[in-house]
Design an enzyme around this catalytic site. Structure first.
Site, PDB file in Angstrom:
ATOM      1  N   TYR A   1      -0.539   2.226 -22.193  1.00 52.22           N
ATOM      2  CA  TYR A   1      -1.730   2.234 -21.345  1.00 52.22           C
ATOM      3  C   TYR A   1      -2.974   2.589 -22.169  1.00 52.22           C
ATOM      4  CZ  TYR A   1      -5.244   3.183 -17.887  1.00 52.22           C
ATOM      5  OH  TYR A   1      -6.438   3.157 -17.207  1.00 52.22           O
TER       6      TYR A   1
ATOM      7  N   ARG B   1      -8.326  16.004 -20.176  1.00 55.47           N
ATOM      8  CA  ARG B   1      -9.434  16.726 -19.552  1.00 55.47           C
ATOM      9  C   ARG B   1      -9.605  16.368 -18.086  1.00 55.47           C
ATOM     10  NH1 ARG B   1     -15.281  14.880 -20.805  1.00 55.47           N
ATOM     11  NH2 ARG B   1     -14.437  13.410 -19.269  1.00 55.47           N
TER      12      ARG B   1
ATOM     13  N   ARG C   1      -4.905   8.796  -8.849  1.00 54.81           N
ATOM     14  CA  ARG C   1      -4.201   8.188  -9.972  1.00 54.81           C
ATOM     15  C   ARG C   1      -3.904   9.254 -11.015  1.00 54.81           C
ATOM     16  NH1 ARG C   1      -7.780   3.149 -11.484  1.00 54.81           N
ATOM     17  NH2 ARG C   1      -5.619   2.524 -11.637  1.00 54.81           N
TER      18      ARG C   1
ATOM     19  N   PHE D   1     -21.712   6.368 -35.138  1.00 52.67           N
ATOM     20  CA  PHE D   1     -21.204   5.790 -33.893  1.00 52.67           C
ATOM     21  C   PHE D   1     -19.709   6.112 -33.711  1.00 52.67           C
ATOM     22  CE2 PHE D   1     -18.935   2.161 -32.021  1.00 52.67           C
ATOM     23  CZ  PHE D   1     -19.515   2.109 -30.765  1.00 52.67           C
TER      24      PHE D   1
HETATM   25  C1  PS7 Z   1     -17.574  -0.768 -26.559  1.00 46.59           C
HETATM   26  C2  PS7 Z   1     -18.498   1.456 -27.374  1.00 46.59           C
HETATM   27  C3  PS7 Z   1     -15.022   3.658 -32.800  1.00 46.59           C
HETATM   28  C4  PS7 Z   1     -13.039   2.474 -33.911  1.00 46.59           C
HETATM   29  C5  PS7 Z   1     -16.252   1.187 -20.896  1.00 46.59           C
HETATM   30  C6  PS7 Z   1     -14.989   3.929 -28.082  1.00 46.59           C
HETATM   31  C7  PS7 Z   1     -12.524   3.843 -19.481  1.00 46.59           C
HETATM   32  C8  PS7 Z   1     -12.401   6.990 -23.535  1.00 46.59           C
HETATM   33  O1  PS7 Z   1     -12.883   8.797 -17.372  1.00 46.59           O
HETATM   34  O2  PS7 Z   1     -16.484   6.545 -18.886  1.00 46.59           O
HETATM   35  O3  PS7 Z   1     -12.925   6.304 -17.264  1.00 46.59           O
HETATM   36  O4  PS7 Z   1     -14.947   7.599 -16.657  1.00 46.59           O
HETATM   37  O5  PS7 Z   1     -15.988   8.440 -20.453  1.00 46.59           O
HETATM   38  C9  PS7 Z   1     -16.986   1.405 -25.455  1.00 46.59           C
HETATM   39  C10 PS7 Z   1     -12.755   3.509 -31.715  1.00 46.59           C
HETATM   40  C11 PS7 Z   1     -14.039   1.116 -22.036  1.00 46.59           C
HETATM   41  C12 PS7 Z   1     -12.795   4.037 -26.944  1.00 46.59           C
HETATM   42  C13 PS7 Z   1     -12.202   3.709 -21.934  1.00 46.59           C
HETATM   43  C14 PS7 Z   1     -16.224   0.799 -24.363  1.00 46.59           C
HETATM   44  C15 PS7 Z   1     -13.155   4.159 -30.483  1.00 46.59           C
HETATM   45  C16 PS7 Z   1     -13.328   0.787 -20.785  1.00 46.59           C
HETATM   46  C17 PS7 Z   1     -13.397   4.510 -25.686  1.00 46.59           C
HETATM   47  C18 PS7 Z   1     -15.960   1.872 -23.365  1.00 46.59           C
HETATM   48  C19 PS7 Z   1     -12.811   3.305 -29.283  1.00 46.59           C
HETATM   49  C20 PS7 Z   1     -12.037   1.557 -20.656  1.00 46.59           C
HETATM   50  C21 PS7 Z   1     -14.884   6.312 -22.185  1.00 46.59           C
HETATM   51  C22 PS7 Z   1     -12.333   4.771 -24.640  1.00 46.59           C
HETATM   52  O6  PS7 Z   1     -14.985   6.101 -20.812  1.00 46.59           O
HETATM   53  O7  PS7 Z   1     -14.168   7.566 -19.046  1.00 46.59           O
HETATM   54  C23 PS7 Z   1     -17.655   0.705 -26.424  1.00 46.59           C
HETATM   55  C24 PS7 Z   1     -13.579   3.232 -32.752  1.00 46.59           C
HETATM   56  C25 PS7 Z   1     -15.358   1.365 -22.101  1.00 46.59           C
HETATM   57  C26 PS7 Z   1     -13.506   3.778 -28.052  1.00 46.59           C
HETATM   58  C27 PS7 Z   1     -12.240   3.074 -20.721  1.00 46.59           C
HETATM   59  C28 PS7 Z   1     -12.806   4.997 -22.182  1.00 46.59           C
HETATM   60  C29 PS7 Z   1     -14.018   5.264 -22.783  1.00 46.59           C
HETATM   61  C30 PS7 Z   1     -12.825   5.553 -23.442  1.00 46.59           C
HETATM   62  P1  PS7 Z   1     -13.739   7.568 -17.503  1.00 46.59           P
HETATM   63  P2  PS7 Z   1     -15.503   7.209 -19.773  1.00 46.59           P
HETATM   64 MN    MN Z   2     -10.316   3.086 -15.694  1.00 47.73          MN
END
Ligand code: PS7
Ligand code: MN
Ligand code: MN
Ligand code: MN
Ligand code: MN
Ligand code: MN
Length: 345
Positions: free
Chosen positions: A146, A193, A203, A263
């Site tokens: 997941y 968290r 969920r 970043f």
């Molecule tokens: C494309 C920057 C940097 C190699 C929207 C960044 C939810 C933890 O609890 O809103 O769902 O509200 O705080 C980000 C690796 C993903 C993983 C993932 C896309 C790092 C949709 C982020 C972010 C890879 C699925 C935070 C994973 O969400 O959580 C870009 C390198 C999105 C990264 C989700 C979560 C991000 C997350 P909540 P958040």
């Molecule tokens: Mn989600």
């Protein structure tokens, strides 16, 4: 030719900027600081995945419709008219989907080499999220799968965008295992968290294989008489998340562009600070814990070189080591993972 900044200043790009600032609590600042070669592609990548996640998170959607939307979302990127006005009224980002054509319009204006990466990750993530609509996270393998779908794939896609831009080497985009670990470390921290928040939304992502060692129902951990089991479970999951740190060190050591380094590194240092805060902390089971604003600001300012980032990881790892609960069944695991972190630092 008009200047690059001027080219990017279209009405739909300004609207995308608005959504970026509004929807991302943690990513908008580091995305906006990226070099011009990457900023539009990563902004759009973020908004595409934010849109997809809004569909995944909406528990008021009919499951059949949700499945269809998740698995076809990648196709909508090529339809500049597409939008979705069916999210529940309480979804905080429902209007991003209502106005999604501003995202697709800017997606279609990106270089093809960026479009293919974003669409491919969107397709794989959507299918993965759909797989978990009716499936609960039972085993540790499910948990890793997941987290791969919702965050490992983000790391893999970002890495391919970095390499495609020429700002980072080809190696960064090719090593999917390290990129996956970068995402898993962030996602597992978020899942740990958000125990209570996710539970209240109906969920749960804590794997049954782990929590069943410590209690009979995951929701019991919120009640005071099951606190001991809850804490041991929490500490188990923190030890599990820390396993990804050595890969994250290797990944970050390859980055050579300052804005890309920041970043990548800023969310990682926030994550290690959050794990240290959550470890053996019963508040996690009762309310939403968050690192202090001042701590977040200092971390952000310091996370600008590999040496500083390693410093931060070492200092939180020492804190974890000193808090280690020796009677936990996973104490040995925690201890050896921390030793590995000190060795690789
Ligand atoms: C494309 C920057 C940097 C190699 C929207 C960044 C939810 C933890 O609890 O809103 O769902 O509200 O705080 C980000 C690796 C993903 C993983 C993932 C896309 C790092 C949709 C982020 C972010 C890879 C699925 C935070 C994973 O969400 O959580 C870009 C390198 C999105 C990264 C989700 C979560 C991000 C997350 P909540 P958040
Ligand atoms: Mn989600
Ligand atoms: Mn979400
Ligand atoms: Mn498909
Ligand atoms: Mn969450
Ligand atoms: Mn959430």
């Amino acid at each position: 030719f008009p200047a690059r900044a001027e080219l990017e200043n279209t009405p739909s790009m300004r609207r995308c900027d608005y959504y970026l600032c509004r929807t991302s609590r943690s990513f908008s600042a580091v995305i906006r600081a990226l070099d011009a070669e990457l900023r539009p592609a990563i902004s759009i990548f973020y908004l595409v995945l934010r849109g997809l996640d809004t569909v995944e998170d909406d528990m008021s959607l009919d499951k059949k419709l949700k499945h269809k939307l998740l698995t076809t979302f990648h196709e909508k990127l090529y339809d500049p008219q597409w939008n979705f006005d069916g999210s529940g009224p309480n979804e905080k980002d429902r209007d991003l989907l209502v106005e999604f054509h501003v995202v697709t319009q800017e997606f279609l204006a990106l270089d093809k080499k960026f479009q293919v990466v974003i669409a491919d990750i969107c397709k794989r993530m959507g299918h993965g999220m759909a797989e978990f609509i009716d499936k609960t996270v039972e085993t540790v393998d499910d948990y890793n799968l997941y987290c791969h779908y919702v965050a490992g794939l983000v790391g893999i896609g970002l890495s391919k965008l970095f390499s495609a831009s020429g700002l980072e080497s080809a190696e960064v985009g090719v090593d999917e295992e390290r990129a996956n670990s970068m995402g898993l470390f962030l996602q597992k921290t978020n899942i740990i968290r958000d125990y209570l928040e996710d539970l209240e939304e109906g969920r749960t992502w804590w794997p049954r294989q782990v929590w069943s060692l410590y209690g009979t129902k995951l929701s019991d951990f919120a009640s005071p008489d099951c606190e001991a089991g809850g804490l041991a479970c929490l500490n188990h999951l923190v030890a599990d998340a820390l396993q990804h740190v050595p890969d994250c060190f290797v990944y970050m050591s390859r980055l050579r562009t300052q804005s890309v380094f920041n970043f990548c590194a800023i969310p990682q240092v926030m994550a290690i600070a959050t794990l240290d805060l959550c470890y053996n902390n019963k508040q996690v089971l009762k309310r939403n814990v968050k690192i202090r604003k001042g701590t977040a600001v200092s971390l952000m300012m310091k996370a600008t070189s590999l040496a500083n980032v390693i410093d931060i990881f070492v200092s939180y790892s020492k804190s974890l080591q000193s808090q280690g609960v020796t009677t936990d069944p996973t104490y040995g695991k925690l201890s050896s993972t921390l030793d590995t972190i000190f060795k690789r630092a």
